[in-house]
Design a protein around this motif. Structure first.
Motif, mmCIF file in Angstrom:
data_model
loop_
_atom_site.group_PDB
_atom_site.id
_atom_site.type_symbol
_atom_site.label_atom_id
_atom_site.label_comp_id
_atom_site.label_asym_id
_atom_site.label_seq_id
_atom_site.Cartn_x
_atom_site.Cartn_y
_atom_site.Cartn_z
ATOM 1 N N SER A 49 -45.380 -42.342 -35.251
ATOM 2 C CA SER A 49 -44.527 -41.999 -34.118
ATOM 3 C C SER A 49 -45.268 -41.064 -33.179
ATOM 4 O O SER A 49 -46.367 -40.595 -33.483
ATOM 5 C CB SER A 49 -43.245 -41.331 -34.615
ATOM 6 N N SER A 50 -44.659 -40.774 -32.036
ATOM 7 C CA SER A 50 -45.301 -39.891 -31.057
ATOM 8 C C SER A 50 -45.537 -38.495 -31.610
ATOM 9 O O SER A 50 -46.438 -37.782 -31.157
ATOM 10 C CB SER A 50 -44.444 -39.816 -29.791
ATOM 11 N N ASP A 51 -44.754 -38.076 -32.610
ATOM 12 C CA ASP A 51 -44.960 -36.748 -33.199
ATOM 13 C C ASP A 51 -45.789 -36.798 -34.479
ATOM 14 O O ASP A 51 -45.870 -35.828 -35.227
ATOM 15 C CB ASP A 51 -43.616 -36.065 -33.468
ATOM 16 N N GLY A 52 -46.431 -37.967 -34.754
ATOM 17 C CA GLY A 52 -47.359 -38.070 -35.869
ATOM 18 C C GLY A 52 -46.776 -38.529 -37.185
ATOM 19 O O GLY A 52 -47.498 -38.631 -38.185
ATOM 20 N N ARG A 53 -45.479 -38.823 -37.250
ATOM 21 C CA ARG A 53 -44.877 -39.280 -38.494
ATOM 22 C C ARG A 53 -45.309 -40.717 -38.791
ATOM 23 O O ARG A 53 -45.332 -41.566 -37.909
ATOM 24 C CB ARG A 53 -43.350 -39.230 -38.410
ATOM 25 N N ARG B 52 -46.676 -52.352 -27.785
ATOM 26 C CA ARG B 52 -45.754 -51.774 -28.762
ATOM 27 C C ARG B 52 -44.926 -52.859 -29.452
ATOM 28 O O ARG B 52 -43.694 -52.813 -29.526
ATOM 29 C CB ARG B 52 -44.844 -50.717 -28.111
ATOM 30 N N VAL B 53 -45.661 -53.852 -29.958
ATOM 31 C CA VAL B 53 -45.062 -54.964 -30.681
ATOM 32 C C VAL B 53 -45.689 -55.010 -32.073
ATOM 33 O O VAL B 53 -46.910 -54.918 -32.216
ATOM 34 C CB VAL B 53 -45.302 -56.310 -29.964
ATOM 35 N N VAL B 54 -44.862 -55.133 -33.085
ATOM 36 C CA VAL B 54 -45.357 -55.325 -34.447
ATOM 37 C C VAL B 54 -44.835 -56.661 -34.959
ATOM 38 O O VAL B 54 -43.748 -57.121 -34.584
ATOM 39 C CB VAL B 54 -44.927 -54.192 -35.406
ATOM 40 N N ASP C 105 -36.555 -47.669 -33.814
ATOM 41 C CA ASP C 105 -36.134 -46.368 -33.296
ATOM 42 C C ASP C 105 -37.259 -45.684 -32.538
ATOM 43 O O ASP C 105 -37.006 -44.889 -31.612
ATOM 44 C CB ASP C 105 -35.673 -45.458 -34.444
ATOM 45 N N ALA C 106 -38.513 -45.999 -32.920
ATOM 46 C CA ALA C 106 -39.667 -45.403 -32.251
ATOM 47 C C ALA C 106 -40.111 -46.201 -31.031
ATOM 48 O O ALA C 106 -41.131 -45.881 -30.408
ATOM 49 C CB ALA C 106 -40.836 -45.273 -33.233
ATOM 50 N N GLY C 107 -39.371 -47.250 -30.687
ATOM 51 C CA GLY C 107 -39.656 -47.998 -29.463
ATOM 52 C C GLY C 107 -40.527 -49.222 -29.634
ATOM 53 O O GLY C 107 -41.006 -49.787 -28.646
#
Length: 286
Positions: free
Chosen positions: A208-212, A225-227, A254-256
């Motif tokens: 995620s943007s905060d490193g999680r 941003r496709v998986v 949730d992370a976009g």
């Protein structure tokens, strides 16, 4: 007795002919016996045939691939022919259960499961003449993943061939990646390439943007941003696996990230293939 033995060997040590016809013995091929209680596998069958095959020979093609543990599209079944290669100028093997080839003098050989085989690169190059291109790519990916070849080895092997399938070899040598975790992932990536889509990253960590840490998906198109996830049948039959997939999908969305789920139908059913192609084209190229 050994798991498989020749009737000639048995007679030399005094085994009576009626014993060799007993019901507890099988005849894998003429002149060979094995215990009926032994498991019949491609390995045991190859060992049985090796006792009576004329020298020099090596197992090749799909037989060699199976002995190396490389992915081939059809599971082995008892009675399926074994592929055997001999030098040009020597007689072909004429024996039930054998598909015979010539050209051994032009192949490197080694041993796998204590049996003579064409080496992994030679085996891969030979398979290009008999397998579909996406299956050839799956074998190339497995060679890289198992450390049996390097990218430059694949390129050299492809450049050296001038036989059936040489074009597929060159394309697969260029497209092979060590990160594919299964043959179906390789086949899916081949489909993406065929459709002209950007090449995805394979099995890399997504944060995620905060490193999680969020997930390690099969395919990642980072810029869009496709998986993408290829779900085998165990994802449906294993409830814990199914629950994990649901939670992972929620974290990514949730992370976009846009989550694209795929199954074998996504690659084999025309209707599902068309739907997947339309969606990925819109997400990645639109």
């Amino acid at each position: 007795m050994e798991p498989a033995f020749t009737t000639a060997q048995a007679r030399l040590v005094g085994v009576r002919p009626d014993r060799l016809r007993a019901g507890d013995l099988l005849t894998p091929t003429s002149g060979v016996r094995s215990r009926r209680s032994d498991d019949i596998t491609h390995v045991s069958t190859a060992h049985a045939y090796a006792l009576v095959l004329p020298r020099p020979f090596a197992f090749s093609h799909e037989t060699a691939a199976r002995l190396f543990g490389l992915p081939v599209p059809r599971p082995w079944k008892a009675g399926q022919p074994l592929h055997v290669m001999r030098p040009t100028g020597t007689p072909l093997v004429v024996r039930a259960g054998i598909t015979s080839h010539r050209g051994l003098e032009r192949r490197y050989t080694e041993f796998a499961r204590a049996l003579p085989v064409t080496d992994p690169l030679e085996t891969w190059a030979d398979l290009a003449g008999t397998l579909a291109e996406d299956d050839v790519l799956a074998v190339a990916d497995a060679l890289l993943a198992q450390g049996l070849a390097r990218p430059k080895d694949l390129e050299r092997a492809a450049a050296d061939r001038r036989t059936k399938g040489c074009g597929a070899l060159r394309r697969c040598a260029a497209a092979a990646r060590p990160g594919a975790a299964s043959p179906w992932e390789s086949k899916a990536r081949h489909t993406f390439i065929t459709w002209g889509l950007p090449e995805p990253e394979l099995n890399v960590d997504v944060r995620s943007s905060d490193g999680r840490w969020l997930a390690r998906p099969d395919f990642l198109w980072r810029a869009r941003r496709v998986v993408g996830e290829y779900d085998g049948d165990q994802h449906r039959t294993d409830r814990a696996q199914w629950q994990y997939e649901r939670e992972r999908r929620a974290r990514l969305e949730d992370a976009g990230f846009t989550y694209v789920e795929m199954t074998s139908l996504s690659l084999t059913s025309p209707r599902h293939r068309d739907a997947l192609r339309e969606r990925l084209t819109r997400l990645l190229l639109g």
